[in-house]
Each structure stands twice: as C-alpha cells, then as structure tokens.
Design a protein around this motif. Structure first.
Motif, mmCIF file in Angstrom:
data_model
loop_
_atom_site.group_PDB
_atom_site.id
_atom_site.type_symbol
_atom_site.label_atom_id
_atom_site.label_comp_id
_atom_site.label_asym_id
_atom_site.label_seq_id
_atom_site.Cartn_x
_atom_site.Cartn_y
_atom_site.Cartn_z
ATOM 1 N N GLU A 40 0.533 -0.841 0.363
ATOM 2 C CA GLU A 40 0.078 -0.092 -0.298
ATOM 3 C C GLU A 40 0.692 0.886 -0.257
ATOM 4 O OE1 GLU A 40 -3.934 -1.369 2.120
ATOM 5 O OE2 GLU A 40 -1.690 -1.100 3.287
ATOM 6 N N ILE A 41 2.159 0.999 0.788
ATOM 7 C CA ILE A 41 2.843 2.549 0.752
ATOM 8 C C ILE A 41 3.762 3.037 -0.324
ATOM 9 C CG2 ILE A 41 5.014 3.523 1.708
ATOM 10 C CD1 ILE A 41 4.204 1.538 4.171
ATOM 11 N N SER A 42 3.874 1.064 -0.686
ATOM 12 C CA SER A 42 4.572 1.418 -2.562
ATOM 13 C C SER A 42 3.890 1.950 -3.421
ATOM 14 C CB SER A 42 5.815 0.211 -3.110
ATOM 15 O OG SER A 42 4.253 -0.971 -2.525
ATOM 16 N N GLU A 43 2.765 1.278 -3.422
ATOM 17 C CA GLU A 43 1.568 1.961 -4.348
ATOM 18 C C GLU A 43 1.418 3.583 -4.076
ATOM 19 O OE1 GLU A 43 -2.503 -0.058 -4.569
ATOM 20 O OE2 GLU A 43 -1.157 -1.689 -4.802
ATOM 21 N N GLN A 44 1.445 3.970 -2.641
ATOM 22 C CA GLN A 44 1.083 5.381 -2.749
ATOM 23 C C GLN A 44 1.375 6.750 -2.795
ATOM 24 O OE1 GLN A 44 -0.633 6.035 1.031
ATOM 25 N NE2 GLN A 44 -1.338 8.626 0.987
ATOM 26 N N LEU A 45 3.001 5.824 -3.116
ATOM 27 C CA LEU A 45 4.325 6.726 -2.639
ATOM 28 C C LEU A 45 5.300 6.738 -4.515
ATOM 29 C CD1 LEU A 45 6.047 7.118 0.145
ATOM 30 C CD2 LEU A 45 4.156 8.550 -0.365
ATOM 31 N N GLU A 46 4.167 5.078 -4.882
ATOM 32 C CA GLU A 46 4.846 5.031 -6.341
ATOM 33 C C GLU A 46 6.344 4.759 -6.545
ATOM 34 O OE1 GLU A 46 3.455 8.869 -8.519
ATOM 35 O OE2 GLU A 46 2.020 8.191 -8.443
ATOM 36 N N VAL A 47 6.796 4.003 -5.535
ATOM 37 C CA VAL A 47 8.591 3.499 -5.194
ATOM 38 C C VAL A 47 7.573 2.158 -5.404
ATOM 39 C CG1 VAL A 47 8.711 5.677 -4.103
ATOM 40 C CG2 VAL A 47 7.984 3.709 -2.569
ATOM 41 N N SER A 48 9.285 1.022 -5.482
ATOM 42 C CA SER A 48 9.069 -0.099 -5.250
ATOM 43 C C SER A 48 8.424 -0.356 -3.583
ATOM 44 C CB SER A 48 9.836 -1.439 -5.288
ATOM 45 O OG SER A 48 10.923 -0.481 -4.481
ATOM 46 N N ARG A 49 8.320 -1.962 -3.923
ATOM 47 C CA ARG A 49 8.364 -2.254 -1.614
ATOM 48 C C ARG A 49 9.222 -2.742 -1.340
ATOM 49 N NH1 ARG A 49 6.835 -7.595 -1.065
ATOM 50 N NH2 ARG A 49 6.013 -7.196 0.680
ATOM 51 N N GLN A 50 10.867 -2.784 -2.177
ATOM 52 C CA GLN A 50 12.192 -3.174 -1.706
ATOM 53 C C GLN A 50 12.641 -1.646 -1.263
ATOM 54 O OE1 GLN A 50 13.550 -6.086 -1.102
ATOM 55 N NE2 GLN A 50 14.942 -4.261 0.022
#
Length: 113
Positions: A40-50
């Motif tokens: 969810e964070i990676s989607e919201q901030l448009e970055v990878s999960r890593q």
C-alpha cells in the motif's frame, strides 16, 4: 518492562519524529501509525516495495541511534517509576502535607505533556 518491536518503534517515533526528514517521517507514519502494508505504501508513494522496506529500516535505525544518544525513553520510564513510588510513599506517610502532594503530582504530570 519488555515491549514489542512495533510499540517500541512507535515510542521512538513519538519522541524523535521531529528529527526525521519529511520523507522518513511519512514512511514511518504510514507503516507504524496508519498500519499500511508495504504494498500500500509503495502504491501510494509510487516506489518499489524494496524502496519502502529500505527506507523503513534506515529510519528505524536512525530512531534507535537517537535513543542511544539521548535516552529519552529510558529517562521518561525512570521518571514515571520514581513518580509512582514517590506518590505511594507520600500518600502513605505524608498524606496531610498538601504542598508535598502537589509537588508529587507535578512530577507525575511531566511525562504527560
């Protein structure tokens, strides 16, 4: 007093969030306060999960280093413990001393702010 990791990180965050960058604070807030998943964070901030995971690890390590240097959680815990013991002692042995009771109450309220 043993506390779980999430609780400890939330405590660290409460004490030291103002020392973090906005980006670090945002990641920690989303993950530990808002309880977002890494995805969810990676989607919201448009970055990878890593990238989310790396940022969280670096930010938590930074919070831990602040605590090692400043020791605010340790000091706060010590103040709370002393205030509690002092409150019991005053109530038991000096309950008629209103001035002393007021001072103990002031000490107890220090960490409430």
């Amino acid at each position: 007093m043993d506390i779980d990791e999430t609780t400890r990180i939330n405590l660290l965050y409460n004490f030291y969030h103002s020392l973090l960058t906005k980006k670090q604070s945002r990641y920690l807030d989303l993950y530990y306060v808002e309880d977002f998943s890494l995805s969810e964070i990676s989607e919201q901030l448009e970055v990878s999960r890593q990238a989310v995971l790396d940022n969280l690890h670096r930010s938590v390590n930074l919070l831990e280093s602040f605590e090692r240097e400043l020791g605010l959680i340790e000091k706060t815990t010590e103040i709370d413990d002393i205030a509690e013991k002092l409150q019991l002692l005053v109530e038991k042995k000096y309950s008629g001393d209103t001035e002393l009771l007021k001072l103990v109450q002031r000490i107890s309220k220090i960490n409430e702010k």
